[in-house]
Design a protein around this motif. Structure first.
Motif, short mmCIF file in Angstrom:
data_model
loop_
_atom_site.label_atom_id
_atom_site.label_comp_id
_atom_site.label_asym_id
_atom_site.label_seq_id
_atom_site.Cartn_x
_atom_site.Cartn_y
_atom_site.Cartn_z
N LEU A 117 0.82 -1.22 0.00
CA LEU A 117 0.00 0.00 0.00
C LEU A 117 0.85 1.27 0.00
O LEU A 117 0.32 2.37 -0.15
N GLU A 118 2.16 1.10 0.20
CA GLU A 118 3.08 2.25 0.37
C GLU A 118 2.53 3.22 1.40
O GLU A 118 2.39 4.43 1.17
N LEU A 119 2.23 2.69 2.58
CA LEU A 119 1.71 3.53 3.67
C LEU A 119 2.82 4.38 4.25
O LEU A 119 3.94 3.89 4.47
N PRO A 120 2.54 5.66 4.54
CA PRO A 120 3.52 6.46 5.26
C PRO A 120 3.79 5.86 6.64
O PRO A 120 2.85 5.41 7.31
N GLN A 121 5.05 5.81 7.03
CA GLN A 121 5.43 5.19 8.30
C GLN A 121 4.61 5.71 9.48
O GLN A 121 4.20 4.95 10.37
N ALA A 122 4.34 7.01 9.47
CA ALA A 122 3.66 7.63 10.61
C ALA A 122 2.21 7.17 10.75
O ALA A 122 1.60 7.31 11.80
N ASP A 123 1.65 6.59 9.67
CA ASP A 123 0.24 6.18 9.70
C ASP A 123 0.06 4.73 10.16
O ASP A 123 -1.07 4.31 10.45
N ILE A 124 1.15 3.96 10.19
CA ILE A 124 1.02 2.50 10.27
C ILE A 124 0.44 2.01 11.60
O ILE A 124 -0.44 1.13 11.61
N ALA A 125 0.88 2.55 12.73
CA ALA A 125 0.44 2.01 14.02
C ALA A 125 -1.08 2.12 14.18
O ALA A 125 -1.75 1.14 14.54
N VAL A 126 -1.63 3.29 13.90
CA VAL A 126 -3.08 3.46 14.03
C VAL A 126 -3.81 2.68 12.94
O VAL A 126 -4.87 2.07 13.19
N PHE A 127 -3.23 2.65 11.74
CA PHE A 127 -3.82 1.87 10.64
C PHE A 127 -4.04 0.42 11.06
O PHE A 127 -5.12 -0.15 10.90
N HIS A 128 -3.01 -0.18 11.64
CA HIS A 128 -3.09 -1.59 12.01
C HIS A 128 -4.13 -1.78 13.13
O HIS A 128 -4.92 -2.73 13.12
N LYS A 129 -4.14 -0.87 14.08
CA LYS A 129 -5.09 -0.95 15.19
C LYS A 129 -6.54 -0.89 14.66
O LYS A 129 -7.40 -1.68 15.06
N LEU A 130 -6.80 0.04 13.76
CA LEU A 130 -8.14 0.16 13.19
C LEU A 130 -8.51 -1.10 12.39
O LEU A 130 -9.64 -1.58 12.45
N ALA A 131 -7.52 -1.61 11.64
CA ALA A 131 -7.79 -2.77 10.78
C ALA A 131 -8.17 -3.99 11.62
O ALA A 131 -9.08 -4.75 11.27
N VAL A 132 -7.49 -4.18 12.73
CA VAL A 132 -7.85 -5.29 13.62
C VAL A 132 -9.17 -4.98 14.32
O VAL A 132 -10.00 -5.87 14.54
N GLY A 133 -9.38 -3.70 14.63
CA GLY A 133 -10.64 -3.28 15.27
C GLY A 133 -11.86 -3.64 14.44
O GLY A 133 -12.92 -3.97 14.97
N LEU A 134 -11.72 -3.62 13.12
CA LEU A 134 -12.83 -3.99 12.24
C LEU A 134 -13.37 -5.38 12.56
O LEU A 134 -14.56 -5.63 12.57
N THR A 135 -12.43 -6.28 12.82
CA THR A 135 -12.80 -7.68 12.98
C THR A 135 -13.43 -7.96 14.35
O THR A 135 -13.92 -9.06 14.57
N CYS A 136 -13.39 -6.97 15.23
CA CYS A 136 -14.02 -7.14 16.54
C CYS A 136 -15.54 -7.07 16.45
O CYS A 136 -16.24 -7.23 17.46
N ILE A 137 -16.05 -6.79 15.25
CA ILE A 137 -17.48 -6.51 15.09
C ILE A 137 -18.35 -7.63 15.66
O ILE A 137 -19.45 -7.37 16.17
N VAL A 138 -17.88 -8.88 15.59
CA VAL A 138 -18.74 -10.00 16.00
C VAL A 138 -18.98 -10.01 17.52
O VAL A 138 -19.95 -10.60 17.99
N VAL A 139 -18.08 -9.39 18.28
CA VAL A 139 -18.29 -9.35 19.73
C VAL A 139 -18.42 -7.92 20.25
O VAL A 139 -18.78 -7.70 21.40
N ASP A 140 -18.08 -6.91 19.44
CA ASP A 140 -18.11 -5.52 19.89
C ASP A 140 -18.49 -4.64 18.68
O ASP A 140 -17.63 -4.10 17.99
N VAL A 141 -19.79 -4.53 18.44
CA VAL A 141 -20.27 -3.88 17.22
C VAL A 141 -19.86 -2.41 17.17
O VAL A 141 -19.42 -1.90 16.13
N ALA A 142 -19.93 -1.71 18.30
CA ALA A 142 -19.66 -0.27 18.30
C ALA A 142 -18.22 0.03 17.85
O ALA A 142 -17.99 0.90 17.01
N HIS A 143 -17.26 -0.69 18.40
CA HIS A 143 -15.87 -0.44 18.01
C HIS A 143 -15.60 -0.89 16.57
O HIS A 143 -14.79 -0.27 15.87
N GLY A 144 -16.28 -1.96 16.13
CA GLY A 144 -16.12 -2.40 14.75
C GLY A 144 -16.59 -1.34 13.77
O GLY A 144 -15.92 -1.04 12.77
#
Lengths: 416, 54
Positions: free
Chosen positions: A172-199
């Motif tokens: 994706l050629e992500l800027p280094q400064a974006d990566i930590a939050v990017f990864h956190k949000l991406a994993v957060g998506l998958t929490c939808i099955v047990v935590d709809v609001a955060h997903g």
């Protein structure tokens, strides 16, 4: 660390999506699901029950209220996955649709067929084989450099847990400064099955970020994955932004998480069978057989849910329209009618189709890339870590989980 | 001997290798693969394969 102002973290930055997601995939009892499923398959193929409840994992909040059926027999699993006109992927509108959006996963033909071919062009074997040198090798060699001098490592916490994700950042050629939050949000998506609001929160924030990347790159002529997909055409048709952003939202889960799990289980299988490990180390031509056997023995994803579009009869069981059908593809891979001594990891098996990448119209779109990544990872570990073996100071690795499986650790020693 | 690729999933049929596990012997030419044969990965029919150079 410099924090980006281009990507927004969760409103509650202390929310830990990694722990939440892992809890959703595990069994509270720690029981081996394959032993239970094998015992039940000896009785019949189709059961009216929720496999999550049976195997001790948390209920999927997005599937509440649906009648649920578990399918264990190989022929019935195959029928479910090759008959989308009866067994529909629109079941994913309830969870994946909420967090990823209109990705391929929620679609049936003819819409699915049209978009799938556009996306698949970017992941054909001839395309992804080139990424071995440019994307995969720099990541795997770089990570191993970090621990090769120590003589011991946990290959999950120091290697497999990182490498597929770092490859995606490079794609994706992500800027280094974006990566930590990017990864956190991406994993957060998958929490939808047990935590709809955060997903849903993760979906909105990651969607906004991808829209920004698309704006920046749509006409820039770049070769990164965002630019490539934004410019992909078949017969004059381009991907709509909504479909494109939804696909990209799914990448971390579909391409990163699965490859981390599959590679970890491959290493667990090989290292727990030193004779097979030695054979592959001596003859790298055996690597493809080792990868296919790992995908059969411990597929990272073990269940494919579908929704019945009309009443059907499967294995003499009357199933109403609107029911959740869970095709247990992990159990398919352990069916003794197909595989001799199916619980044994054995790279010498005669090749026979497995469902490690699922099966049918929704078979994994990234399977060719996954094989390139796992091949490069294993070669790099053999090249850099002489005499690689399990660390006798730790318990041998154990693959766990219900619908998604991985060993928590693979502790190894090697000659530094 | 030629190779044919599924447009839907990227599966490659190599005439030299055939698909012994599916009952298609090595050396079986594409035109001799049964017309009702389907891609073993995704189920797409023969019409949606194209010849590729490897």
């Amino acid at each position: 660390m410099h924090r980006s102002n281009r990507i927004a973290d969760f409103d509650d930055p202390s929310f830990d999506p990694f722990a939440t997601f892992e809890s959703a995939t595990q069994s509270g009892s720690g029981e081996d699901p394959y032993a239970r499923l094998a015992e039940m398959r000896r009785q019949k193929s189709v059961f009216e029950l929720d496999y999550r409840e049976l195997l001790g994992s948390p209920p999927d909040l997005t599937m509440q209220g649906l009648p649920k059926y578990m399918v264990l027999g190989a022929a019935d699993i195959q029928q479910v996955l090759e008959t989308p006109q009866l067994f529909s992927n629109t079941i994913f509108e309830r969870n994946v649709g909420l967090c990823f959006g209109r990705s391929l996963t929620v679609m049936d033909a003819p819409e699915h067929t049209r978009y799938r071919r556009l996306f698949q062009k970017a992941f054909m074997p001839s395309v992804v084989s080139k990424w071995g040198d440019t994307l995969v090798d720099p990541v795997v060699h770089g990570l191993i450099e970090g621990f090769k001098g120590k003589g011991r490592a946990d290959l999950v916490r120091e290697f497999t847990q990182y490498y597929p994700f770092q490859i995606i950042y490079r794609q994706l050629e992500l800027p280094q400064a974006d990566i930590a939050v990017f990864h956190k949000l991406a994993v957060g998506l998958t929490c939808i099955v047990v935590d709809v609001a955060h997903g849903v929160e993760a979906s909105q924030k990651l969607g906004a970020y991808y829209a920004l990347l698309l704006d920046e790159r749509r006409n820039g002529g770049g070769s990164d994955l965002v630019s490539t997909l934004a410019q992909a055409e078949i017969e004059g048709e381009r991907l709509p932004d909504e479909v494109l952003v939804s696909f990209l939202r799914q990448l971390i889960n579909a391409a990163g998480d699965t490859t981390y799990r599959a590679t970890s289980s491959l290493l667990a299988g090989l290292l727990s069978n030193p004779d097979q490990l030695d054979a592959v180390r001596r003859d790298r031509a055996l690597i493809p057989a080792a990868i296919e056997e790992a995908l059969r023995w411990e597929p990272p994803v073990t269940v494919c849910p579908r929704l019945t579009l009309q009443p059907v009869v499967l294995d003499d069981v009357q199933i109403p329209a609107g029911a959740e059908i869970d095709a247990m593809t992990g159990a398919y891979n352990r069916d003794p009618a197909r595989y001799d001594k199916p619980d044994r990891f054995d790279i010498g098996r005669k090749p026979l189709r497995h469902m490690g990448f699922a099966y049918g119209a929704h078979v994994c779109i990234g399977q060719h890339l996954a094989r390139v990544e796992m091949t490069r990872a294993l070669n790099a570990l053999f090249d850099h870590l002489p005499n690689l073996r399990l660390d006798p100071d730790y318990e041998p690795p154990q693959v766990t989980g219900v619908n998604m499986r991985v060993p928590a650790a693979v502790h190894v020693r090697f000659d530094a | 001997m030629k190779t044919w690729q599924c447009l839907s999933c990227g599966f490659i049929y190599d005439e030299a290798l055939g698909l012994p596990q599916e009952g298609i012997a090595p050396g079986t030419r594409w035109e001799d693969v049964p017309t009702d044969w389907k891609c073993p990965d995704c189920g797409t029919g023969k019409a949606d394969f194209e010849m590729v150079e490897l």
